[in-house]
Motif scaffolding. Structure first.
Motif, PDB file in Angstrom:
ATOM      1  N   VAL A  26       0.834  -1.202   0.000  1.00  0.00           N
ATOM      2  CA  VAL A  26       0.000   0.000   0.000  1.00  0.00           C
ATOM      3  C   VAL A  26       0.867   1.250   0.000  1.00  0.00           C
ATOM      4  N   VAL A  27       1.920   1.260   0.818  1.00  0.00           N
ATOM      5  CA  VAL A  27       2.794   2.433   0.887  1.00  0.00           C
ATOM      6  C   VAL A  27       3.497   2.651  -0.448  1.00  0.00           C
ATOM      7  N   ALA A  28       3.924   1.566  -1.109  1.00  0.00           N
ATOM      8  CA  ALA A  28       4.568   1.714  -2.415  1.00  0.00           C
ATOM      9  C   ALA A  28       3.631   2.366  -3.419  1.00  0.00           C
ATOM     10  N   ALA A  29       2.358   1.976  -3.408  1.00  0.00           N
ATOM     11  CA  ALA A  29       1.385   2.590  -4.306  1.00  0.00           C
ATOM     12  C   ALA A  29       1.188   4.066  -3.983  1.00  0.00           C
ATOM     13  N   LEU A  30       1.140   4.391  -2.681  1.00  0.00           N
ATOM     14  CA  LEU A  30       0.954   5.791  -2.285  1.00  0.00           C
ATOM     15  C   LEU A  30       2.177   6.634  -2.623  1.00  0.00           C
ATOM     16  N   VAL A  31       3.374   6.061  -2.458  1.00  0.00           N
ATOM     17  CA  VAL A  31       4.589   6.798  -2.803  1.00  0.00           C
ATOM     18  C   VAL A  31       4.654   7.048  -4.303  1.00  0.00           C
ATOM     19  N   LEU A  32       4.278   6.061  -5.103  1.00  0.00           N
ATOM     20  CA  LEU A  32       4.238   6.256  -6.547  1.00  0.00           C
ATOM     21  C   LEU A  32       3.259   7.361  -6.924  1.00  0.00           C
TER      22      LEU A  32
END
Length: 291
Positions: free
Chosen positions: A168-174
């Protein structure tokens, strides 16, 4: 000679008392020495409990049998017993954390659907986030007041320390660094995948519950047999009083220890490594998107 025996008895009594104090402190959650960082508090408490059990078991067995090898195995048994006989609390917390991440991802998706930005959605969901990760989400919302979104999200991932949260964090960072499109649909897919993973873990834990029950029965029967022989038929264990007997006890104890470790590994699921761990190349630099 009598003075030496009296001094030894006094020392053993003092060590037993110290062991009992440490055990009670560990069971009640009292900090013997405050940890440097709050995230390590559970580890400090578990180490305190294990240390107390190890010291207490070694002193009691050593004083009762006068076997140095017996005291050694008793200390190792006291240290490993909490992990070997541990229940499913930690595993249930891990499953609950996964479901909490899924619920928070759905909250972000629904909030952003109402024309809210990502940072506004994080702040809006902080107070109503699922309980297992609410404290971390609130900290993330507070951190956004003085930090950029991407570093704050990476710190949030380190605090939750869960592979599902990393997704989830990777998607938000992207989305924060590259203006990713259709973030709501991605969050919905990740939430569904997280729930599927939680369901799978529950099924696996149900199957491993029988193994853990068998381990407890084996450990209880082995410990009860040794205690019964030591109390009711001390003469049966007399051969272990010699040096050769201590050597044999060392070998026999090693075989039992190896078997218990093997049984413990059978009852534990494999650990999934995080790809946003502090040593990951994704931490400390922007995520790269390959076309």
């Amino acid at each position: 000679m009598a003075e030496t025996v009296t001094s030894l008895a006094a020392l053993c009594g003092a060590l037993v008392g110290l062991g009992l104090v440490v055990i009670l402190a560990g069971l009640r959650g009292v900090q013997i020495r405050p940890p440097a960082r709050s995230p390590t508090k559970p580890e400090v408490e578990r180490a305190t409990l294990r240390l107390g059990l190890a010291v207490g078991a070694a002193v009691v067995v050593g004083a009762a049998t006068r076997w140095p090898v017996g005291a050694l195995w008793a200390a190792l048994a006291g240290w490993g017993a909490p992990g070997l006989l541990a229940g499913t609390r930690g595993r249930s917390e891990a499953v609950g954390r996964i479901e909490a991440v899924a619920g928070w991802a759905e909250m972000l998706r629904d909030t952003m659907a109402g024309a809210a930005g990502l940072e506004q959605a994080i702040v809006a969901t902080a107070s109503v986030a699922p309980l297992p990760i609410r404290a971390e989400v609130v900290t993330l919302a507070v951190r956004l007041e003085g930090e950029r979104l991407a570093p704050a999200l990476r710190a949030f991932a380190d605090e939750v320390a869960d592979p599902t949260c990393d997704l989830v964090v990777a998607a938000l960072v992207l989305a924060a660094e590259h203006q990713a499109q259709r973030l709501g649909e991605l969050l919905g897919s990740l939430a569904q995948a997280a729930r599927d993973q939680a369901t799978m873990r529950l099924r696996v834990e149900a199957g491993r519950a029988r193994t853990r029950t068998s381990i407890k029965v084996i450990v209880g029967a082995t410990g009860g047999l040794a205690l019964g022989l030591a109390v009711l038929n001390r003469g049966y264990l007399a051969p272990y009083d010699s040096a050769l007997g201590q050597f044999v006890l060392l070998i026999v104890g090693g075989l039992f220890a190896a078997s218990f470790i093997w049984l413990a590994k059978m009852s534990r699921p494999s650990t999934i490594e995080r790809f946003l761990a502090p040593a990951s190349p994704f931490i400390g630099r922007p995520l790269e998107v390959r076309s």
